[in-house]
Motif scaffolding. Sequence first.
Motif, PDB file in Angstrom:
ATOM      1  N   ALA A 312       0.828  -1.210   0.000  1.00 32.65           N
ATOM      2  CA  ALA A 312       0.000   0.000   0.000  1.00 32.65           C
ATOM      3  C   ALA A 312       0.857   1.252   0.000  1.00 32.65           C
ATOM      4  N   GLU A 313       1.944   1.223   0.754  1.00 28.35           N
ATOM      5  CA  GLU A 313       2.782   2.420   0.863  1.00 28.35           C
ATOM      6  C   GLU A 313       3.414   2.767  -0.482  1.00 28.35           C
ATOM      7  N   ALA A 314       3.956   1.750  -1.181  1.00 26.87           N
ATOM      8  CA  ALA A 314       4.577   1.998  -2.483  1.00 26.87           C
ATOM      9  C   ALA A 314       3.544   2.506  -3.485  1.00 26.87           C
ATOM     10  N   SER A 315       2.342   1.925  -3.451  1.00 29.36           N
ATOM     11  CA  SER A 315       1.283   2.335  -4.377  1.00 29.36           C
ATOM     12  C   SER A 315       0.861   3.781  -4.133  1.00 29.36           C
ATOM     13  N   ALA A 316       0.687   4.136  -2.857  1.00 26.63           N
ATOM     14  CA  ALA A 316       0.263   5.501  -2.514  1.00 26.63           C
ATOM     15  C   ALA A 316       1.342   6.509  -2.901  1.00 26.63           C
ATOM     16  N   TYR A 352      -5.320  -1.208   0.161  1.00 30.76           N
ATOM     17  CA  TYR A 352      -5.104  -0.090   1.073  1.00 30.76           C
ATOM     18  C   TYR A 352      -5.734  -0.279   2.452  1.00 30.76           C
ATOM     19  N   GLY A 353      -6.658  -1.239   2.560  1.00 33.18           N
ATOM     20  CA  GLY A 353      -7.338  -1.408   3.840  1.00 33.18           C
ATOM     21  C   GLY A 353      -8.373  -0.338   4.104  1.00 33.18           C
ATOM     22  N   GLN A 354      -8.676   0.472   3.103  1.00 36.10           N
ATOM     23  CA  GLN A 354      -9.709   1.498   3.201  1.00 36.10           C
ATOM     24  C   GLN A 354     -10.246   1.759   1.793  1.00 36.10           C
ATOM     25  N   PRO A 355     -11.502   2.180   1.680  1.00 40.91           N
ATOM     26  CA  PRO A 355     -12.083   2.404   0.359  1.00 40.91           C
ATOM     27  C   PRO A 355     -11.685   3.758  -0.233  1.00 40.91           C
TER      28      PRO A 355
END
Length: 407
Positions: A312-316, A352-355
């Motif tokens: 998630a961190e790399a994607s964000a 991401y664990g969130q929408p």
Amino acid sequence: MADQMQWANALSTRPSLEAAVDEVVQRTASSLSARADLGLVFISSAFTSEYSRVLPLLADKLSVPVLIGCSGGGVIGTIGWGQTQELEAEPALSLTLAHLPGVNIKAFHVVAEELPDLDGPPNAWIDLIGVPPSPTPQFILLSASFSSGINDLLQGLDYAYPGSVTVGGQASSGVMGGKIALFYNDRLYQEGTVGVALSGNIVLETIVAQGCRPIGKPYQVTKGDRNIILELDEQVPLIVLRDLIAELSEEDRTLAQNSLFVGLAMDEFKVCLQQGDFLIRDILGVDPAGGAIAIGDYVRAGQRLQFHLRDAEASAEDLEFLLKMYQKQQAIEPAAVGALMFSCLGRGAGLYGQPNFDSQLFQRYLNDIPLGGFFCGGEIGPVGGSTFLHGYTSVFGICRAVESKSS
């Protein structure tokens, strides 16, 4: 009064298809102060049994000369007040309408059997699509997931229409082997590719966020057979990979258990490869006895690759970096009026664990322009001057006029 490009999107979460169609048509039509020239509709796979009813219901409520769309494992759109939502695995319908003055719009549906030989002349592709190469068209493509010939089509369009921009995605069902739908004016298809070519007073700008980070160093394929890597730097691929994983941090070793991918270098001549220089592909399996690795693309001797991890961190970070770069270039006028988002089924809340993460990050930098799209089985977008079918990517197509129009 100036006749300006206009763009509107609405997302409905009504579980009844009739109610959902009513809502999106009413909201998009009321947002436009001129006729709609183009419509794009994306429907959740939660409506699978009702795909055949979508176009008749829309035709009852909406008059638009060109309409394309498809099914998705999730859909993306605007619920009001500029707020976007990414709805996965639940009933949803997203409709985009655009008023495009000074733009010639040509829709098409092609199947793999109709595609010309890639070694032939570009005229064969121009005849197939039915659009001249000048002014340079911009393409939006929606393809079936299997046997659609999409990779050949992308190569053919790049060849016949140099300088054109192509975005889109593969229709998805949300479940393996599920039914998909492609919409083309009043027709429903399950195979091939539907698309529109947009020529004239229009620019499509793109952001392609792959969201993976390279680990280790680049290797060269010294022996391969179709999609199977038989040697890396003249070594057994599985041994190379095991040695690499052994050198990772404990956190990355854990991540590598289910988020490990291969990045194929896009530019054969680039000396120093960095994040973003690769096409991300799945690792499909390994041969424990022979040490070969099978991936989701063809490989050839001499090709360079690097293993990648996705989190998630790399994607964000990747998406935010690209959005900041795009924002810096926005001294251009006229400003963007609308956008389309094609996101991988492997992103969204599962990553991401969130929408709504990617769409809301996009809106933060792009000043609440209307945004519609869907979750794809593969995403289409340009990198380094060529167009590719990606995985685990969010591709944004951002639309603006070349110049302000006055009547």
